[in-house]
Scaffold this motif. Structure first.
Motif, mmCIF file in Angstrom:
data_model
loop_
_atom_site.group_PDB
_atom_site.id
_atom_site.type_symbol
_atom_site.label_atom_id
_atom_site.label_comp_id
_atom_site.label_asym_id
_atom_site.label_seq_id
_atom_site.Cartn_x
_atom_site.Cartn_y
_atom_site.Cartn_z
ATOM 1 N N SER A 1 53.704 30.330 -51.026
ATOM 2 C CA SER A 1 54.294 31.532 -50.442
ATOM 3 C C SER A 1 55.459 31.170 -49.524
ATOM 4 O O SER A 1 56.449 31.885 -49.463
ATOM 5 C CB SER A 1 53.250 32.347 -49.692
ATOM 6 O OG SER A 1 52.773 31.612 -48.588
ATOM 7 N N GLU A 2 55.327 30.040 -48.795
ATOM 8 C CA GLU A 2 56.426 29.597 -47.938
ATOM 9 C C GLU A 2 57.637 29.271 -48.778
ATOM 10 O O GLU A 2 58.756 29.658 -48.458
ATOM 11 C CB GLU A 2 56.005 28.368 -47.125
ATOM 12 C CG GLU A 2 55.007 28.659 -46.046
ATOM 13 C CD GLU A 2 54.494 27.377 -45.391
ATOM 14 O OE1 GLU A 2 55.048 26.306 -45.674
ATOM 15 O OE2 GLU A 2 53.550 27.475 -44.601
ATOM 16 N N ASN B 1 51.737 33.723 -40.751
ATOM 17 C CA ASN B 1 51.280 32.952 -39.593
ATOM 18 C C ASN B 1 51.702 31.497 -39.663
ATOM 19 O O ASN B 1 51.753 30.827 -38.641
ATOM 20 C CB ASN B 1 49.755 33.013 -39.467
ATOM 21 C CG ASN B 1 49.297 34.395 -39.039
ATOM 22 O OD1 ASN B 1 50.070 35.127 -38.434
ATOM 23 N ND2 ASN B 1 48.067 34.725 -39.356
ATOM 24 N N VAL B 2 51.980 30.956 -40.818
ATOM 25 C CA VAL B 2 52.310 29.543 -40.963
ATOM 26 C C VAL B 2 53.816 29.378 -40.814
ATOM 27 O O VAL B 2 54.595 30.123 -41.396
ATOM 28 C CB VAL B 2 51.849 29.027 -42.346
ATOM 29 C CG1 VAL B 2 52.282 27.595 -42.554
ATOM 30 C CG2 VAL B 2 50.349 29.160 -42.455
ATOM 31 N N VAL C 1 43.677 27.851 -50.293
ATOM 32 C CA VAL C 1 44.397 28.624 -49.281
ATOM 33 C C VAL C 1 45.669 27.890 -48.885
ATOM 34 O O VAL C 1 46.743 28.488 -48.766
ATOM 35 C CB VAL C 1 43.496 28.876 -48.054
ATOM 36 C CG1 VAL C 1 44.291 29.501 -46.909
ATOM 37 C CG2 VAL C 1 42.318 29.759 -48.432
ATOM 38 N N GLN C 2 45.558 26.544 -48.697
ATOM 39 C CA GLN C 2 46.748 25.774 -48.327
ATOM 40 C C GLN C 2 47.783 25.813 -49.448
ATOM 41 O O GLN C 2 48.974 25.940 -49.199
ATOM 42 C CB GLN C 2 46.360 24.325 -48.010
ATOM 43 C CG GLN C 2 45.637 24.165 -46.690
ATOM 44 C CD GLN C 2 45.226 22.721 -46.459
ATOM 45 O OE1 GLN C 2 45.267 21.895 -47.374
ATOM 46 N NE2 GLN C 2 44.802 22.423 -45.226
ATOM 47 N N ALA D 1 48.384 35.101 -44.103
ATOM 48 C CA ALA D 1 48.393 33.654 -43.949
ATOM 49 C C ALA D 1 49.820 33.127 -44.023
ATOM 50 O O ALA D 1 50.200 32.232 -43.283
ATOM 51 C CB ALA D 1 47.522 33.001 -45.022
ATOM 52 N N ARG D 2 50.609 33.688 -44.915
ATOM 53 C CA ARG D 2 51.989 33.234 -45.088
ATOM 54 C C ARG D 2 52.805 33.544 -43.839
ATOM 55 O O ARG D 2 53.629 32.767 -43.411
ATOM 56 C CB ARG D 2 52.600 33.924 -46.298
ATOM 57 C CG ARG D 2 53.979 33.432 -46.605
ATOM 58 C CD ARG D 2 54.498 33.946 -47.891
ATOM 59 N NE ARG D 2 53.982 35.258 -48.217
ATOM 60 C CZ ARG D 2 54.662 36.219 -48.774
ATOM 61 N NH1 ARG D 2 55.905 36.010 -49.093
ATOM 62 N NH2 ARG D 2 54.132 37.380 -49.048
ATOM 63 N N GLN E 1 49.463 29.109 -49.411
ATOM 64 C CA GLN E 1 50.371 29.197 -48.278
ATOM 65 C C GLN E 1 51.660 28.431 -48.551
ATOM 66 O O GLN E 1 52.740 28.907 -48.254
ATOM 67 C CB GLN E 1 49.700 28.655 -47.016
ATOM 68 C CG GLN E 1 48.642 29.581 -46.451
ATOM 69 C CD GLN E 1 47.925 28.977 -45.255
ATOM 70 O OE1 GLN E 1 48.065 27.772 -44.988
ATOM 71 N NE2 GLN E 1 47.160 29.805 -44.552
ATOM 72 N N VAL F 1 46.671 36.806 -48.136
ATOM 73 C CA VAL F 1 47.670 35.782 -48.429
ATOM 74 C C VAL F 1 48.949 36.090 -47.663
ATOM 75 O O VAL F 1 49.596 35.202 -47.106
ATOM 76 C CB VAL F 1 47.926 35.702 -49.948
ATOM 77 C CG1 VAL F 1 49.068 34.763 -50.259
ATOM 78 C CG2 VAL F 1 46.659 35.252 -50.661
ATOM 79 N N LYS F 2 49.328 37.376 -47.598
ATOM 80 C CA LYS F 2 50.533 37.743 -46.862
ATOM 81 C C LYS F 2 50.376 37.420 -45.385
ATOM 82 O O LYS F 2 51.306 36.946 -44.743
ATOM 83 C CB LYS F 2 50.817 39.236 -47.039
ATOM 84 C CG LYS F 2 51.307 39.593 -48.417
ATOM 85 C CD LYS F 2 51.538 41.083 -48.533
ATOM 86 C CE LYS F 2 51.942 41.458 -49.930
ATOM 87 N NZ LYS F 2 52.083 42.907 -50.096
ATOM 88 N N GLU G 1 50.233 39.874 -54.447
ATOM 89 C CA GLU G 1 49.435 39.094 -53.518
ATOM 90 C C GLU G 1 48.526 40.018 -52.713
ATOM 91 O O GLU G 1 48.834 41.174 -52.480
ATOM 92 C CB GLU G 1 50.288 38.368 -52.475
ATOM 93 C CG GLU G 1 51.514 37.744 -52.904
ATOM 94 C CD GLU G 1 52.204 37.020 -51.763
ATOM 95 O OE1 GLU G 1 52.393 35.839 -51.941
ATOM 96 O OE2 GLU G 1 52.522 37.633 -50.731
#
Length: 184
Positions: free
Chosen positions: A12-13, A54-55, A5-6, A51-52, A9, A48-49, A44
């Motif tokens: 994606s960032e 929110n970070v 997941v990390q 999570a991306r 992320q 994943v979207k 995706e």
């Protein structure tokens, strides 16, 4: 699972930052890695979207974002830019040629239209002249028929008048004979 997941992320960032920085119209300058990354993001999942989004995005330096380009690649890009200029020049020439052909085509159409209009005008004039001459002929024929009718009518009147005069003369002589016989 957490590592995956990390990693997603972080990828994606990095991808979203590159997508924001890079203009959409310059797909020619993108490397094959960037294209494959973009294609990967197109599929995706919603998780994943989420999570991306929110970070908080990491800030990277300009050197980390773009790999260094060699002089050969720069020369290649400039050559491509030159060919783009040549292509745009050719495109402008092509457009000018197309416009020239279009205007010539329009002139040909206009000339054909004028010719057909003039031809129709001449045909109409010929038709009108023929019509006038036929009407004049019909009028002459009518006048001749009318004249011959008048002549016949005049002859009939004269014959009738002659008969009437002869009849009157005959009646007068008869009356005179009768009157003369009655008076001795």
């Amino acid at each position: 699972m957490n590592n995956n997941v990390q990693r997603v992320q972080l990828e994606s960032e990095a991808g979203s930052q590159q997508a924001r920085k890079r203009p959409r119209g310059t797909s020619r300058d993108r490397s094959s890695e960037e294209i494959s990354e973009d294609e990967g993001y197109a599929y995706e999942s919603d998780e994943v979207k989420l999570a991306r989004s929110n970070v908080a995005p990491k800030k990277k330096t300009e050197k980390e974002k773009r790999p260094r380009t060699s002089n050969a690649e720069k020369a290649s890009r400039q050559a491509n830019f030159g060919s783009i200029n040549n292509n745009t020049g050719r495109a402008v020439d092509n457009i000018q040629e197309m416009l020239k052909e279009f205007f010539q085509h329009q002139l040909r159409i206009e000339m054909q239209w004028r010719e057909t209009t003039e031809k129709r005008a001449r045909e109409r004039e010929v038709f009108e002249q023929e019509w006038r001459s036929s009407m004049e002929k019909l009028e002459r024929d009518r006048m001749m028929i009318e004249q011959s009718w008048r002549e016949r009518e005049e002859q009939r009147r004269t014959r009738e008048e002659t008969r009437a005069e002869k009849r009157d003369a005959l009646l007068t002589t008869l009356l005179n004979k009768l009157i003369g016989e009655n008076h001795p």
